[in-house]
Design an enzyme around this catalytic site. Structure first.
Site, PDB file in Angstrom:
ATOM      1  N   ASN A 143       0.872  -1.173   0.000  1.00  9.60           N
ATOM      2  CA  ASN A 143       0.000   0.000   0.000  1.00  9.60           C
ATOM      3  C   ASN A 143       0.910   1.225   0.000  1.00  9.60           C
ATOM      4  O   ASN A 143       1.089   1.891   1.015  1.00  9.60           O
ATOM      5  CB  ASN A 143      -0.921   0.005   1.223  1.00  9.60           C
ATOM      6  N   CYS A 179      -4.801   4.572  -3.356  1.00  9.12           N
ATOM      7  CA  CYS A 179      -5.808   5.582  -3.696  1.00  9.12           C
ATOM      8  C   CYS A 179      -5.272   6.521  -4.770  1.00  9.12           C
ATOM      9  O   CYS A 179      -5.853   7.571  -5.018  1.00  9.12           O
ATOM     10  CB  CYS A 179      -6.270   6.349  -2.466  1.00  9.12           C
TER      11      CYS A 179
END
Length: 381
Positions: free
Chosen positions: A308, A338
């Site tokens: 991540n 994201c």
């Protein structure tokens, strides 16, 4: 009998829709927002010539999800930037905030700050505890410490952190002093069906929503459980939000992190794990240091990689894979981001290393906005 409204047709109301830049999709029914994000991700993949499975969308709701948010303070106004301007829109309510965070914002707004400009993070923890991080210039921090009244009132209702070093104000009997950062439970992850308190700071990076994070944790555990007795290496563990869900179904996890404060939080979390999960601690190892530059000669001792990364993507972390034969590379790769553009660039590299996308999920933890979280499971051919 009255029918229940379809949330996909829902339009959230906001008195600041025309002025505030925080939400870009308030004019759009929620179902259309999800379709928009699904189509945007597909286009990003197409521009990189990345083949992908059908993109699944998971959502915790059309709004009111965030349990933390960073507000800007400017000339007495507390809120977010306006559309096409550098001025702050003074927000009394926000469609992004969970009910608990909205209540905290309402209470917080009674304080008047002798500060012209700064940043304020408001957060509520899993049990409703209230926290605030005041990120002001040093001269303004001193002004608040000397003024005393505001801090006294604030400490009656919330836990306070101040400055980039996350110092905690303490009253000595005659003045306020700043002591070292203090770890508390400000977030929560899941190991299977068991919630786990995460120790960190108000200023720590976490996902924005407790409710949406449960979806993310469940997805990580589910994917890793498909690979029996897997040995996992994690890039950027932070405070352990993905580490612990991975640990729930892996045979071992090596968590790699450079930030010392995050690792302090993870270590305290491990010390305070519920008794039913204590046997999991022995499966976890922690690597401290800049793993992007050097950590291992290769990845042959791992079955899977969990990542991540920040906005910049994986950078040099993938380089050791290039030196390995295909059959020596880890069997699977779980990528969460994201920032879909930098993610897509990394997925091109993984494609060249012999990985193909098997599942792709959007977790919509930023409803009403253009942002979204992407999770992808890749397998070695």
């Amino acid at each position: 009998m009255q029918s229940t409204p379809n949330p996909l047709n829902q339009l959230l109301e906001c008195p600041y829709q025309q002025t505030c830049s925080g939400c870009q999709y308030l004019h759009m029914p929620y179902g259309e927002q999800l379709n928009q994000k699904q189509g945007e991700l597909a286009q990003i993949f197409a521009r990189k010539d990345l083949q992908h499975p059908p993109i699944e969308i998971l959502s915790a709701g059309a709004g009111h999800l965030r349990d933390r948010l960073d507000f800007s303070l400017q000339g007495g106004r507390l809120g977010l930037y306006g559309k096409g301007t550098h001025d702050i829109v003074d927000l009394e309510t926000c469609a992004q905030l969970s009910p608990a965070l909205q209540e905290w914002l309402t209470e917080f707004r009674r304080f008047e700050w002798p500060v012209e400009k700064g940043s304020i993070r408001l957060r509520v923890g899993p049990d409703g505890q209230k926290g605030v991080w005041l990120d002001f210039a040093n001269v303004d921090i001193k002004k608040i410490l000397d003024e005393q009244t505001i801090l006294r009132g604030l400490l009656e209702v919330a836990f306070v952190e101040i400055g980039q070093r996350r110092k905690v104000p303490v009253w000595t009997g005659s003045e306020f002093k700043l002591k070292d950062p203090e770890l508390n439970v400000w977030f929560e992850t899941w190991m299977g069906e068991t919630p786990v308190d995460l120790y960190c700071h108000v200023a720590s990076f976490t996902q924005p929503s407790l409710e949406a994070n449960k979806i993310i944790a469940s997805q990580i555990t589910k994917w890793i459980s498909q690979f029996t007795q897997s040995r996992v290496i994690e890039f950027g563990s932070g405070i352990g939000n993905l580490t612990l869900p991975a640990l729930a179904s892996a045979s071992s996890v090596l968590a790699c992190e450079i930030d010392a404060l995050s690792l302090e939080g993870l270590e305290k979390t491990l010390e305070r794990l519920p008794a039913s999960l204590k046997d999991q601690v022995g499966k976890l190892q922690i690597h401290r240091g800049d793993f992007q530059k050097k950590i291992l000669n290769d990845f042959t001792e791992f079955d899977g990689i969990l990542a991540n990364p920040p906005r910049s993507g994986l950078m040099g972390f993938l380089d050791p894979l290039e030196k390995l034969n295909l059959q020596d590379r880890p069997k699977f790769f779980i990528y969460m981001s994201c920032f879909p553009e930098s993610m897509a660039a990394d997925l091109v590299k993984l494609k060249n290393f012999g990985y193909e996308m098997k599942e792709c999920v959007i977790v919509d933890q930023f409803p009403q906005s253009t942002h979204f979280e992407v999770l992808s499971l890749l397998q070695r051919k």
